[in-house]
Write an enzyme that holds these catalytic residues in place. Structure first.
Site, short mmCIF file in Angstrom:
data_model
loop_
_atom_site.label_atom_id
_atom_site.label_comp_id
_atom_site.label_asym_id
_atom_site.label_seq_id
_atom_site.Cartn_x
_atom_site.Cartn_y
_atom_site.Cartn_z
CG HIS A 141 -0.37 0.33 2.52
ND1 HIS A 141 0.11 -0.63 3.38
CD2 HIS A 141 -0.18 1.52 3.14
CE1 HIS A 141 0.56 -0.05 4.48
NE2 HIS A 141 0.41 1.25 4.35
CG ASP A 171 0.33 -4.02 3.05
OD1 ASP A 171 0.34 -3.46 1.95
OD2 ASP A 171 0.40 -3.42 4.14
CB SER A 250 3.35 1.45 6.11
OG SER A 250 2.18 1.70 6.84
#
Length: 411
Positions: A141, A171, A250
């Protein structure tokens, strides 16, 4: 009548004389103790640097003159004490930090304009250097929708990155950059041997603050949470930690006390699921490195992740309430399995005769002890198009069916 004289000397047979002490002597003990404490502090300040140099103290102490002053006409010198802390955490951070970078998602402002603007920023980990190229793992993402991707190194120098492959389900994404400015590569650890309560360190760029470090512990090594991608849903295995993981973390590193990467932080996974309160504190999630490594290897080669598919929605038997478990009429010896809650039309499971309410207990002879063991075995050992043997219970009776696995690509 006799009178008492507190200062007189009493003659005590066979024991000599005894002088009664005045209560005022107690103040002498107090002042003596006070002076002793002052002397002790002064001695510590004098000898602490020496003990530190000898390695006796767990930290480093140095002294230096800060300035002079004049109190009451006499010159005095004030000393500054500098404490340099060296711990397992600082050593781990120093080891891995040079390999943690910022990943910048650039997108065009409009279709006709060739100018790119920063759309988002996350983190990444340089995990491999091979000749002229180095490789970075990050979250899918973080680079999703990017027209261009840049990697910002620890010295703030930016380099262009090529996206080699992405996996929306777990992910993950792998980027390739030039090795010219790469000075350090992170070391992968073993997430299978982690224990609850052991230190965990998160390094990344939360809210754009580069190189931020947060510390906590491993809260759980065996957590599963629902993840959806490309109209498919699975229970993803994750590490839970109370080290703060915020947007921008992230793709960054979750590190053990040895400075080894044990997980890939993911704030997207942390906010997945209906009704999830993303404002909670002390709950962060990371993709275990043992789960990520085979995916990273495939993405690095430029391949897409094609996974085998049953075509069912399932839930771990251990998660089913007791009153509903009784309706399955399972033998008492059956303690684990996967309960089929839905079968997709035209799927391999539908063609093999599986129905909602069936409890799958083994696949190709591999006993199912949990959803994690099932998904790990299926995605590691089985391939799309392979015919496998499924054993399941229906209304208390054991059945066996042949099933040809379908395929699903997540990119």
């Amino acid at each position: 009548m006799e009178y008492y004289d507190e200062n007189r000397t009493e003659n005590i047979p066979e024991s000599g004389t005894r002088q009664r002490r005045s209560p005022g002597n107690r103040s002498g003990w107090f002042f003596a103790g006070f002076i002793g404490a002052i002397v002790g502090i002064v001695c510590f300040l004098i000898f602490a640097p020496i003990l530190s140099d000898l390695g006796i103290l767990p930290y480093s102490v140095t002294t230096g003159t800060q300035g002079t002053g004049n109190l009451g006409g006499s010159g005095t010198t004030t000393q500054q004490v500098n404490v340099k802390v060296n711990s397992g955490v600082t050593a781990a951070v120093a080891k891995v930090s040079p390999a943690v970078v910022a990943v910048i998602n650039l997108q065009k402002a409009n279709f006709f304009d060739n100018q790119y603007t920063e759309s988002g920023i996350g983190s990444g980990i340089i995990y491999k250097r091979a000749g002229p190229y180095s490789y970075v793992v990050t979250n899918d993402h973080v680079v999703s929708g990017a027209g261009k991707v840049e990697v910002r190194m620890g010295d703030n120098q930016k380099v262009d990155a090529k996206v080699l492959g992405t996996d929306a389900l777990y992910d993950l994404a792998v980027l390739r950059i030039s090795s010219t400015d790469v000075k350090s590569v992170a070391e992968f650890g073993n997430s299978a041997i982690l224990q609850r309560g052991e230190p965990a360190i998160a390094i990344g760029n939360p809210l754009g603050f580069s190189g931020s470090v947060t510390e906590g512990i491993i809260s759980s090594t065996n957590r599963t949470i629902p993840v959806q991608a490309n109209n498919a849903s699975i229970e993803a295995q994750v590490l839970q930690t109370d080290a703060a993981i915020n947007p921008g973390n992230s793709g960054g590193a979750l590190v053990n006390i040895a400075g080894q990467v044990i997980g890939i932080n993911s704030s997207k996974i942390a906010s997945t699921g209906s009704g999830t309160d993303t404002s909670v504190e002390g709950i962060g999630f990371a993709i275990p490195i043992n789960v990520a490594k085979p995916v990273i290897s495939k993405l690095e080669g430029g391949g897409k992740i094609v996974r085998p598919m049953l075509g069912v929605s399932i839930v771990d038997l251990s998660m089913v309430p007791a009153d509903e478990t009784s309706q399955l009429q399972l033998p008492k010896s059956v303690k684990s399995g996967l309960v089929v809650t839905d079968v997709q039309t035209g799927s391999p499971a539908k063609k093999s005769g599986l129905e909602a309410g069936d409890v799958i207990t083994s696949i190709n002879g591999q006993k199912i002890t949990s959803y994690i063991s099932f998904s790990t075995y299926m995605y590691t050992n089985l391939k799309a198009g392979q015919t496998v043997r499924i054993q399941f219970y229906r209304m208390g009776k054991l059945h066996t069916a042949a099933l040809t696995l379908g395929s699903k690509t997540f990119s």
